[in-house]
Scaffold this motif. Structure first.
Motif, PDB file in Angstrom:
ATOM      1  N   UNK A 125       0.852  -1.187   0.000  1.00 20.45           N
ATOM      2  CA  UNK A 125       0.000   0.000   0.000  1.00 20.45           C
ATOM      3  C   UNK A 125       0.889   1.239   0.000  1.00 20.45           C
ATOM      4  N   UNK A 126       0.326   2.397  -0.350  1.00 16.26           N
ATOM      5  CA  UNK A 126       1.114   3.633  -0.264  1.00 16.26           C
ATOM      6  C   UNK A 126       1.664   3.882   1.148  1.00 16.26           C
ATOM      7  N   UNK A 127       0.911   3.506   2.158  1.00 16.83           N
ATOM      8  CA  UNK A 127       1.382   3.653   3.541  1.00 16.83           C
ATOM      9  C   UNK A 127       2.590   2.754   3.797  1.00 16.83           C
ATOM     10  N   UNK A 128       2.518   1.503   3.327  1.00 18.36           N
ATOM     11  CA  UNK A 128       3.660   0.590   3.452  1.00 18.36           C
ATOM     12  C   UNK A 128       4.895   1.173   2.770  1.00 18.36           C
ATOM     13  N   UNK A 129       4.690   1.726   1.583  1.00 16.64           N
ATOM     14  CA  UNK A 129       5.812   2.290   0.833  1.00 16.64           C
ATOM     15  C   UNK A 129       6.416   3.493   1.541  1.00 16.64           C
ATOM     16  N   UNK A 136      -5.268  12.409  10.866  1.00 15.87           N
ATOM     17  CA  UNK A 136      -4.415  12.097   9.731  1.00 15.87           C
ATOM     18  C   UNK A 136      -3.672  13.327   9.214  1.00 15.87           C
ATOM     19  N   UNK A 137      -4.380  14.420   8.996  1.00 18.88           N
ATOM     20  CA  UNK A 137      -3.763  15.635   8.456  1.00 18.88           C
ATOM     21  C   UNK A 137      -2.660  16.162   9.355  1.00 18.88           C
ATOM     22  N   UNK A 138      -2.914  16.192  10.648  1.00 16.49           N
ATOM     23  CA  UNK A 138      -1.920  16.657  11.612  1.00 16.49           C
ATOM     24  C   UNK A 138      -0.703  15.741  11.613  1.00 16.49           C
ATOM     25  N   UNK A 139      -0.951  14.435  11.596  1.00 20.89           N
ATOM     26  CA  UNK A 139       0.149  13.467  11.599  1.00 20.89           C
ATOM     27  C   UNK A 139       0.980  13.564  10.321  1.00 20.89           C
ATOM     28  N   UNK A 140       0.332  13.750   9.190  1.00 19.11           N
ATOM     29  CA  UNK A 140       1.068  13.880   7.935  1.00 19.11           C
ATOM     30  C   UNK A 140       1.898  15.156   7.932  1.00 19.11           C
ATOM     31  N   UNK A 141       1.352  16.224   8.493  1.00 15.54           N
ATOM     32  CA  UNK A 141       2.100  17.469   8.599  1.00 15.54           C
ATOM     33  C   UNK A 141       3.358  17.265   9.447  1.00 15.54           C
ATOM     34  N   UNK A 142       3.203  16.537  10.561  1.00 14.91           N
ATOM     35  CA  UNK A 142       4.371  16.223  11.400  1.00 14.91           C
ATOM     36  C   UNK A 142       5.410  15.436  10.610  1.00 14.91           C
ATOM     37  N   UNK A 143       4.959  14.397   9.912  1.00 11.05           N
ATOM     38  CA  UNK A 143       5.877  13.539   9.155  1.00 11.05           C
ATOM     39  C   UNK A 143       6.615  14.350   8.086  1.00 11.05           C
ATOM     40  N   UNK A 168      10.938   9.549  14.558  1.00 11.60           N
ATOM     41  CA  UNK A 168       9.625  10.121  14.909  1.00 11.60           C
ATOM     42  C   UNK A 168       8.662   9.989  13.735  1.00 11.60           C
ATOM     43  N   UNK A 169       9.172  10.199  12.540  1.00 12.57           N
ATOM     44  CA  UNK A 169       8.337  10.074  11.344  1.00 12.57           C
ATOM     45  C   UNK A 169       7.795   8.658  11.218  1.00 12.57           C
ATOM     46  N   UNK A 170       8.668   7.694  11.386  1.00 12.68           N
ATOM     47  CA  UNK A 170       8.255   6.297  11.274  1.00 12.68           C
ATOM     48  C   UNK A 170       7.176   5.965  12.295  1.00 12.68           C
ATOM     49  N   UNK A 171       7.347   6.409  13.519  1.00 11.60           N
ATOM     50  CA  UNK A 171       6.329   6.162  14.552  1.00 11.60           C
ATOM     51  C   UNK A 171       5.001   6.814  14.172  1.00 11.60           C
ATOM     52  N   UNK A 172       5.067   8.011  13.637  1.00 11.21           N
ATOM     53  CA  UNK A 172       3.840   8.707  13.235  1.00 11.21           C
ATOM     54  C   UNK A 172       3.130   7.938  12.119  1.00 11.21           C
ATOM     55  N   UNK A 173       3.901   7.449  11.145  1.00  8.18           N
ATOM     56  CA  UNK A 173       3.297   6.706  10.032  1.00  8.18           C
ATOM     57  C   UNK A 173       2.703   5.378  10.483  1.00  8.18           C
ATOM     58  N   UNK A 174       3.277   4.785  11.499  1.00  7.38           N
ATOM     59  CA  UNK A 174       2.765   3.507  12.004  1.00  7.38           C
ATOM     60  C   UNK A 174       1.445   3.669  12.745  1.00  7.38           C
ATOM     61  N   UNK A 175       1.170   4.864  13.213  1.00  2.00           N
ATOM     62  CA  UNK A 175      -0.023   5.078  14.042  1.00  2.00           C
ATOM     63  C   UNK A 175      -0.976   6.110  13.444  1.00  2.00           C
ATOM     64  N   UNK A 176      -1.093   6.127  12.119  1.00  2.00           N
ATOM     65  CA  UNK A 176      -2.008   7.065  11.464  1.00  2.00           C
ATOM     66  C   UNK A 176      -3.449   6.744  11.839  1.00  2.00           C
TER      67      UNK A 176
END
Length: 191
Positions: free
Chosen positions: A59-63, A126-133, A113-121
């Motif tokens: 999936x795009x998230x996996x990638x 979602x928008x806030x987490x993507x902004x952080x990443x 930190x980015x990896x942790x954020x992506x693992x817990x979307x």
């Protein structure tokens, strides 16, 4: 000539294990990787690193996670290399190396930190987490550039070796940012 029972059993077991080891959907991940990497900053590097990635990439998230893991792994290797194998001959080189080690360490923190954020979307954040990443990966890229800036006015093998390694990390980090941006855009289209 009759084939012995044990030989038939061995052939059957080999056939079953070969079938089990084969992917159930051949080409699906590579197709996704190829179509996802085509517009990355470094498409051939993107395809090479993500198609050989051993984890899930369906999936795009996996990638996006895989791309961040690749970047983090390469940053760790460069950090280890810089701290254990490289010594500057001049004071200027030693200072540049020390600063670079600090910058790469900061990059690794931001990528973690980015990896942790992506693992817990989650849908509601979602928008806030993507902004952080996006912010953290952009900061990691800036740190990598800052590392190279420290070698201005330094000549020699140390500079060229560090530049080659840091540039490689920066390229996979740039591709990771692309995958995160792509994930964010795909999510926006499916709302």
């Amino acid at each position: 000539m009759e084939i012995p029972f044990f030989l038939i059993t061995i052939l059957l077991l080999l056939s079953i294990s070969a079938t089990a080891a084969a992917p159930s959907k051949p080409g699906v991940s590579n197709d996704l990787v190829r179509s996802s990497c085509v517009h990355a900053s470094y498409p051939s590097l993107c395809f090479r690193t993500l198609s050989s990635y051993s984890g899930p990439a369906d999936t795009p998230r996996d990638l996006a996670q895989a791309a961040v893991k690749v970047s983090l792994s390469r940053a760790r290797k460069v950090s280890t290399y810089l701290t254990t194998r490289v010594t500057g001959k001049s004071k200027r080189e030693r200072v540049a190396l020390s600063d670079c080690v600090d910058q790469i360490s900061d990059s690794m923190d931001e990528l973690s930190k980015t990896l942790q954020e992506l693992k817990h979307l989650r849908g509601e954040t979602f928008g806030f987490q993507m902004s952080n990443a996006q912010t953290w990966v952009s900061a990691a890229l800036t740190n990598e550039d800052t590392c190279l800036d420290g070698f201005e006015g330094v000549d020699g093998n140390v500079k060229s070796d560090v530049k080659r390694k840091i540039t490689n990390v920066a390229k996979v980090t740039s591709n990771a940012l692309y995958m995160i941006n792509r994930l964010n855009e795909s999510r926006g289209r499916h709302r």
